[in-house]
Enzyme design. Sequence first.
Site, PDB file in Angstrom:
ATOM      1  N   TYR A  19      35.792  35.006  41.870  1.00 50.86           N
ATOM      2  CA  TYR A  19      37.029  35.310  41.346  1.00 50.86           C
ATOM      3  C   TYR A  19      37.613  33.990  41.664  1.00 50.86           C
ATOM      4  O   TYR A  19      38.313  33.149  40.762  1.00 50.86           O
ATOM      5  CB  TYR A  19      37.482  36.414  42.201  1.00 50.86           C
ATOM      6  N   SER A  43      45.777  31.935  40.858  1.00 45.28           N
ATOM      7  CA  SER A  43      45.874  32.870  42.116  1.00 45.28           C
ATOM      8  C   SER A  43      45.800  31.730  43.141  1.00 45.28           C
ATOM      9  O   SER A  43      45.028  30.652  42.921  1.00 45.28           O
ATOM     10  CB  SER A  43      44.832  33.870  42.006  1.00 45.28           C
TER      11      SER A  43
END
Length: 308
Positions: A184, A158
């Site tokens: 994350y 990501s």
Amino acid sequence: MSRITTPFTRESTAAEVLAGVDLTGRRAVVTGGASGIGVETARALAAAGAEVTLAVRNLEAGEKVAADIIATTGSKGLYVAPLELADRASVRAFATNWQGPLHILVNNAGVMAEPLNRTPEGWEHQFATNHLGHFGLALGLHPALAAAGDARIVSVSSSAHQRAGVDFDDIHFDRRPYDPWLAYGQSKSANVLFAVEAAKRWAPDGIITNALMPGGIRSALQRHIDEEDPALKATFESYPWKSTEQGAATSALLAGSPLIDGVTGRYFEDVNEAERTVVPGLSGVAEHALDPEAAYRLWELSLDLIAE
């Protein structure tokens, strides 16, 4: 080392990327194949002739998705198998039960920005799921990937990797304050670093490994995010979202397209290799995610963790 480009753009879909590609005889595993871009990645691979196994937490949801993919593609090679990435026993069982060669492994499943959650080992759950689970799975399936002779591993990362590298001094937030986005980001940097190191270690086995940013896609991945939060609302309203079919396009490229034959250890976005110039939160690959020393260190640490 020149940047890899293709005829495709951020508007391209997974089906368009694999149009005319024949994957007959190739076997694929897609983790998280029952939701989000995992569904469309699996659908595109099946439509191109691959045998696809959906590795999922929810078998009922997986069976429904498999039935839908069979109905839309005519595939006769759709399977569903249980996999809980944060559970080492589940990961081992999946790898042990796999029989025969494996040509494509799409490490797609993940969790995003969740409240602090720990595994029974005390591992931070996002790192455990997004990185360690997929690391253990790839390691367990390595003999099957090597047996294929020309396998591909696809590591779904990501743009959030830009937020944080791997904090080797406190990976699991045992001492520093927990931040769901830093956790994350760390896990997504780990996904890229895995691809960098696997590309080196497993090249003699004919395995190529690349990482990617799919783009922003509305899915269950955002279930832990309060989009009405004033700090996030404007960003979510202005973000250049993709459809699920567009979000799966880069995964489809790395999993099945002949355009990246022999290309390994790189990071892609919008169906092309990413630029080294970073546009925060949107595009580009951070240098810390491609650092070979960090990639080596993470691999060795991950081996120690999953072997405990």
